[in-house]
Design an enzyme around this catalytic site. Structure first.
Site, short mmCIF file in Angstrom:
data_model
loop_
_atom_site.label_atom_id
_atom_site.label_comp_id
_atom_site.label_asym_id
_atom_site.label_seq_id
_atom_site.Cartn_x
_atom_site.Cartn_y
_atom_site.Cartn_z
N GLY A 171 8.02 26.45 33.83
CA GLY A 171 8.95 25.32 33.82
C GLY A 171 9.60 25.25 35.19
O GLY A 171 9.03 25.74 36.18
N ASN B 164 17.30 33.53 30.05
CA ASN B 164 18.65 33.56 29.49
C ASN B 164 18.64 34.24 28.12
O ASN B 164 17.64 34.22 27.41
CB ASN B 164 19.16 32.13 29.25
CG ASN B 164 19.61 31.44 30.54
OD1 ASN B 164 19.98 32.09 31.51
ND2 ASN B 164 19.61 30.12 30.50
N LYS C 277 25.44 37.85 32.36
CA LYS C 277 24.86 36.49 32.34
C LYS C 277 25.09 35.83 30.98
O LYS C 277 25.37 34.62 30.91
CB LYS C 277 23.35 36.58 32.65
CG LYS C 277 22.61 35.25 32.69
CD LYS C 277 22.96 34.45 33.93
CE LYS C 277 22.41 33.04 33.97
NZ LYS C 277 20.99 32.92 34.17
N ASN D 55 26.49 32.03 30.02
CA ASN D 55 25.75 31.05 29.22
C ASN D 55 26.52 30.66 27.95
O ASN D 55 26.48 29.50 27.53
CB ASN D 55 24.36 31.57 28.85
CG ASN D 55 23.44 31.66 30.05
OD1 ASN D 55 22.77 32.66 30.26
ND2 ASN D 55 23.37 30.63 30.86
N ASN E 241 26.59 26.70 28.35
CA ASN E 241 25.40 25.94 27.96
C ASN E 241 25.58 25.01 26.77
O ASN E 241 25.23 23.83 26.84
CB ASN E 241 24.22 26.90 27.72
CG ASN E 241 23.76 27.55 29.01
OD1 ASN E 241 24.56 27.82 29.89
ND2 ASN E 241 22.49 27.83 29.12
N ASN F 113 27.75 20.86 34.76
CA ASN F 113 28.60 22.06 34.65
C ASN F 113 29.99 21.88 35.26
O ASN F 113 30.98 22.36 34.70
CB ASN F 113 27.91 23.24 35.35
CG ASN F 113 26.61 23.63 34.67
OD1 ASN F 113 26.31 23.15 33.59
ND2 ASN F 113 25.84 24.48 35.32
N ASN G 90 24.68 20.80 38.47
CA ASN G 90 23.59 21.24 37.58
C ASN G 90 23.73 20.69 36.17
O ASN G 90 24.82 20.68 35.62
CB ASN G 90 23.67 22.76 37.41
CG ASN G 90 22.63 23.49 38.20
OD1 ASN G 90 22.18 23.00 39.21
ND2 ASN G 90 22.27 24.66 37.72
N SER H 207 20.67 24.41 31.35
CA SER H 207 19.33 24.38 30.76
C SER H 207 19.36 23.87 29.31
O SER H 207 18.44 23.17 28.88
CB SER H 207 18.69 25.77 30.84
OG SER H 207 19.56 26.74 30.30
N GLU I 141 17.93 27.37 23.36
CA GLU I 141 18.04 28.83 23.29
C GLU I 141 19.35 29.24 22.63
O GLU I 141 19.82 30.36 22.83
CB GLU I 141 17.96 29.41 24.70
CG GLU I 141 16.66 29.09 25.40
CD GLU I 141 16.54 29.72 26.77
OE1 GLU I 141 15.55 30.43 27.02
OE2 GLU I 141 17.43 29.50 27.61
O1 PAF Z 1 21.13 28.12 31.79
C1 PAF Z 1 21.60 27.61 32.82
O2 PAF Z 1 21.61 26.38 33.03
C2 PAF Z 1 22.15 28.56 33.89
O3 PAF Z 1 21.98 29.88 33.42
C3 PAF Z 1 23.60 28.32 34.28
C4 PAF Z 1 24.12 29.54 35.04
C5 PAF Z 1 24.48 28.06 33.08
C6 PAF Z 1 23.72 27.20 35.29
O4 PAF Z 1 23.40 25.94 34.81
#
Ligand code: PAF
Length: 309
Positions: A9, A104, A185, A189, A193, A203, A253, A256, A268
């Site tokens: 991906g 993740n 991490k 998330n 997320n 974000n 961003n 995900s 996820e």
């Molecule tokens: O899953 C994601 O998108 C990334 O791990 C994060 C750090 C939240 C940035 O978008």
């Protein structure tokens, strides 16, 4: 080093492209139009500043066509596909070959350990960000450090993998504690997320909006309480401040999980907020906010076909 990327991906493609400057890289992904576009025109990686680079990479939808001679498998699938990906990794690796998860969520490293044993299992987290633009075309949205740890003190080859990443220009460091890495991490998330996916915002909006912060603070506090009960040390002092900092650094961003919801794919959530709920239930830690976020995402997934745009 011969490296197979399982799950090409956005992130798998970007790491494959970066690693291909110094290693022999093959991409494996079931998405035929992506693999066909790479074969025809190469993989286009668009940089944050509008740069474009084309990488000539070998990719396949059928791992059975590859010889089992890889030194490293990098697992980059979505977590619901980890089990299959690790089975594929096993069949493609040399007898002493290693597998590294950069995914993740909780449970991915456990799956590699279950299949290959702790001596061949590695875990990493990365601050690189990526978005799929179209077949054979990804955006490398953000760069940052990558950290890699072995599953246990007897894991072999961690230094070689870190060196291969660094040789390819990927800012990478070795750390010793896989739980600290994974939970560091996971808490990020957990805070970002599902909220980004439910609210459909990038974000940066989450950290800049007090009404979002109330929910983020609660979800993060529950995850931290579970980590504390498990005696896992997080790699930063003030978790909420750190999660907000990540939001600001990845302000543009689309998380995900938001990307998954927008393209109608499975998310996820089960290995992120759902993992906090499961661990909390087993340990007697209340996790109502993570339960609510998990159920909202499940409801979003289940109603995708009926959405009023
Ligand atoms: O899953 C994601 O998108 C990334 O791990 C994060 C750090 C939240 C940035 O978008």
């Amino acid at each position: 080093m011969r490296i197979v990327i399982i799950g090409a991906g956005a992130m798998g493609s970007i790491f494959g492209a970066m690693l291909s400057s110094t290693s022999d890289v093959v991409l494996v992904d079931p998405l035929e139009r992506h693999i066909a576009a790479i074969a025809e025109n190469g993989l286009t990686v668009e940089g944050a500043g509008g740069t474009r680079e084309i990488f000539r990479l070998h990719g396949t939808t059928d791992p059975d066509t590859l010889a089992p001679d890889f030194d490293l498998a990098v697992v980059f699938t979505k977590s619901p596909d980890t089990r299959d990906a690790v089975a594929e990794a096993k069949s493609l690796l040399k007898p002493a070959g290693m597998a590294l998860t950069l995914q993740n969520g909780l449970g991915n490293l456990d799956e590699i350990v279950r299949v290959l044993g702790p001596a061949r299992a590695l875990v990493g987290v990365t601050s690189h960000g990526g978005t799929m633009i179209g077949p054979g075309h990804v955006r490398h949205a953000g760069k940052g450090p990558t950290f890699i740890a072995g599953a246990s003190p007897e894991t072999r080859g961690v230094a070689e993998v870190v060196a291969a990443f660094r040789d390819a220009g990927i800012d990478t460091a070795r750390t010793e504690d896989p739980d600290t890495l994974i939970w560091g991490k996971l808490v990020i998330n957990v805070g970002i997320n599902s909220l980004a996916a439910i609210l459909r915002v990038p974000n940066g909006v989450l950290a800049a909006t007090p009404a979002c912060e109330i929910l983020m603070a609660q979800a993060v506090a529950e995850a931290v309480a579970v980590a504390e009960r498990l005696k896992i040390a997080l790699p930063y002092g003030d978790p909420l401040a750190h999660v907000k900092e990540v939001c600001r650094k990845t302000a543009e961003n689309r998380a995900s999980m938001l990307q998954d919801i927008l393209r109608g794919a499975r998310t996820e959530v089960g290995v992120i907020n759902g993992a906090i709920v499961d661990k909390g239930a087993a340990l007697g830690v209340a996790t109502p906010c993570n339960q609510f976020l998990s159920e909202m995402i499940a409801a979003l997934e289940a109603t995708a076909d009926h959405r009023i745009e």
